[in-house]
Design a protein around this motif. Structure first.
Motif, mmCIF file in Angstrom:
data_model
loop_
_atom_site.group_PDB
_atom_site.id
_atom_site.type_symbol
_atom_site.label_atom_id
_atom_site.label_comp_id
_atom_site.label_asym_id
_atom_site.label_seq_id
_atom_site.Cartn_x
_atom_site.Cartn_y
_atom_site.Cartn_z
ATOM 1 N N SER A 1 0.889 -1.607 -0.088
ATOM 2 C CA SER A 1 -0.237 -0.084 0.330
ATOM 3 C C SER A 1 0.910 1.113 0.225
ATOM 4 C CB SER A 1 -1.130 -0.299 0.929
ATOM 5 O OG SER A 1 -0.017 0.310 2.289
ATOM 6 N N GLY A 2 2.030 1.422 0.739
ATOM 7 C CA GLY A 2 2.819 2.193 0.812
ATOM 8 C C GLY A 2 2.542 3.278 1.831
ATOM 9 N N ALA A 3 1.773 2.711 2.999
ATOM 10 C CA ALA A 3 1.718 3.458 3.588
ATOM 11 C C ALA A 3 2.567 3.695 4.454
ATOM 12 C CB ALA A 3 -0.271 3.118 4.819
ATOM 13 N N THR A 4 2.915 4.638 5.166
ATOM 14 C CA THR A 4 3.819 4.822 6.100
ATOM 15 C C THR A 4 3.861 5.511 7.398
ATOM 16 O OG1 THR A 4 4.695 6.950 4.868
ATOM 17 C CG2 THR A 4 5.649 5.254 3.764
ATOM 18 N N THR A 5 2.600 6.180 7.899
ATOM 19 C CA THR A 5 1.963 6.743 8.851
ATOM 20 C C THR A 5 0.889 6.068 9.341
ATOM 21 O OG1 THR A 5 0.232 8.258 7.537
ATOM 22 C CG2 THR A 5 3.413 8.713 8.503
ATOM 23 N N LEU A 6 -0.075 6.840 10.463
ATOM 24 C CA LEU A 6 -1.088 5.671 10.672
ATOM 25 C C LEU A 6 -1.891 6.325 10.048
ATOM 26 C CD1 LEU A 6 -2.693 3.917 13.265
ATOM 27 C CD2 LEU A 6 -2.622 5.849 14.417
ATOM 28 N N ALA A 7 -2.342 7.664 9.797
ATOM 29 C CA ALA A 7 -3.104 8.731 8.933
ATOM 30 C C ALA A 7 -2.695 7.418 7.726
ATOM 31 C CB ALA A 7 -2.861 9.942 8.538
ATOM 32 N N GLU A 8 -2.144 7.077 6.456
ATOM 33 C CA GLU A 8 -2.360 6.421 5.608
ATOM 34 C C GLU A 8 -2.509 4.785 5.806
ATOM 35 O OE1 GLU A 8 1.772 7.169 4.582
ATOM 36 O OE2 GLU A 8 1.805 8.994 4.067
ATOM 37 N N LEU A 9 -2.503 4.347 6.913
ATOM 38 C CA LEU A 9 -3.066 2.803 6.658
ATOM 39 C C LEU A 9 -4.401 3.277 7.121
ATOM 40 C CD1 LEU A 9 -2.434 0.361 7.431
ATOM 41 C CD2 LEU A 9 -1.594 0.686 10.009
ATOM 42 N N HIS A 10 -4.882 4.064 7.883
ATOM 43 C CA HIS A 10 -6.249 3.883 8.328
ATOM 44 C C HIS A 10 -6.895 4.547 6.507
ATOM 45 C CE1 HIS A 10 -9.819 6.686 9.956
ATOM 46 N NE2 HIS A 10 -9.768 5.266 10.362
ATOM 47 N N ALA A 11 -6.136 5.372 6.280
ATOM 48 C CA ALA A 11 -6.889 5.549 4.264
ATOM 49 C C ALA A 11 -7.200 4.606 3.533
ATOM 50 C CB ALA A 11 -5.954 7.551 3.986
#
Length: 333
Positions: free
Chosen positions: A64-74
């Protein structure tokens, strides 16, 4: 099959459990590898637990490329609902290659609609980007944010991809505080800085408690009376109990943000041109408090006052647009 609810606090607890750390360490915007020191093995453990808890495909989190909690949540919201998360940026006239961008921040209890119709008064090659806090407008389904640093985090993430050309910030009332704090955040993190910062109807940060009380703690009757005195709120909002019940939580959340924000101690002046604006009859902010912004910048561009109260901006769109345009161009020269 019922789709699991994606709660950011549950995600935070999951990561905290893997890292064996405290919840406050895992902020929404803390970078997994840079700030939290999560290595590849820990990230694999987190990914596996997230995929198991929410039923997303194997390795989906990793790619996914998520690197923060906010990005993972989104990412999880997008994956499970098929929808992208709402964006706090309103660009009424998007441009592919604007000469400049102006980011505008609204007041407490307000929304981007404060700046509706302003774009027509700015240069055609400028792009106006109106920021909207959660809990109102197109973001009304999102939880309100009553903490200044968290709202700055939220906006920082939204505007980061758009700082690739000259830009400025303009904030009215609470928006001034957010614009100032966001500028400080950009400076601290080494990101591009605004060419110019405009603050309106908000005094420079002071250490002492404001003498006019803490609106978020007022009773409903007191708060409605206070808002009538300040001006700017339509009568139907304050006089209609049903309408008030709908909007009162937004006011209280925003005022809590203002009332509980702790000003920085002896902050370094910003290396950014700064202009101040206000209304001649503003009952909340006097001239001395507006002029005290002088100490918070290395390039103070003066104070401009207009006829009107705390919400003078509503009646002076064109002259304010002219003043902002001139100030940004002068600062960039």
């Amino acid at each position: 099959m019922t789709t699991p609810t994606v709660n950011i606090q549950d995600l935070r607890a999951l990561i905290v459990g893997v890292l064996e750390t405290e919840p406050e360490e895992v902020t929404d915007e803390a970078h997994f590898s840079h700030d939290l020191d999560i290595d590849s093995l820990l990230m694999l453990e987190i990914s596996t637990r997230v995929e198991s808890a929410y039923g997303v495909p194997e390795n989906a989190v990793a790619v996914s490329g998520a690197t923060t909690l906010a990005e993972l949540h989104a990412f999880l919201i997008s994956t499970l609902t098929g929808e992208t998360s709402a964006c706090p940026l309103i660009r009424s006239k998007p441009l592919s290659d604007p000469a400049a961008r102006l980011f505008m921040f609204h007041h407490a209890g307000g929304s981007h609609l404060l700046y509706r119709g302003w774009a027509e008064h700015f240069p055609e090659d400028w792009e106006l980007c109106l920021l909207e806090a959660p809990g109102r407008g197109q973001l009304q389904t999102l939880p309100l944010i009553d903490d200044c640093d968290q709202l700055v985090d939220y906006f920082h993430t939204a505007i980061a991809p758009l700082l690739d050309r000259p830009f400025g910030f303009f904030g009215h009332s609470m928006g001034s505080l957010i614009a100032y704090q966001l500028t400080r955040r950009l400076l601290r993190e080494g990101d591009p800085l605004p060419t110019w910062l405009g603050v309106s109807a908000y005094g420079a940060p002071r250490g002492e408690t404001e003498a006019d009380g803490r609106p978020h703690l007022m009773s409903d009757d007191e708060l409605r009376g206070w808002l009538r005195n300040v001006g700017g709120s339509p009568p139907q909002l304050l006089d209609d109990d049903a309408v008030w019940r709908k909007f009162a939580p937004v006011f209280r959340s925003d005022f809590k943000l203002l009332d509980t924000w702790a000003p920085p101690r002896n902050p370094e002046p910003l290396p950014v041109a700064l202009s101040v604006f206000g209304g001649h009859h503003d009952r909340l902010i006097g001239e001395d408090h507006l002029l005290s912004w002088r100490a918070f910048t290395t390039d103070f561009r003066g104070l401009e006052r207009y006829e009107g109260d705390h919400f003078y901006v509503m009646n002076h769109r064109r002259p304010l647009a002219v003043a902002i345009t001139a100030a940004m161009r002068s600062a960039a020269a």
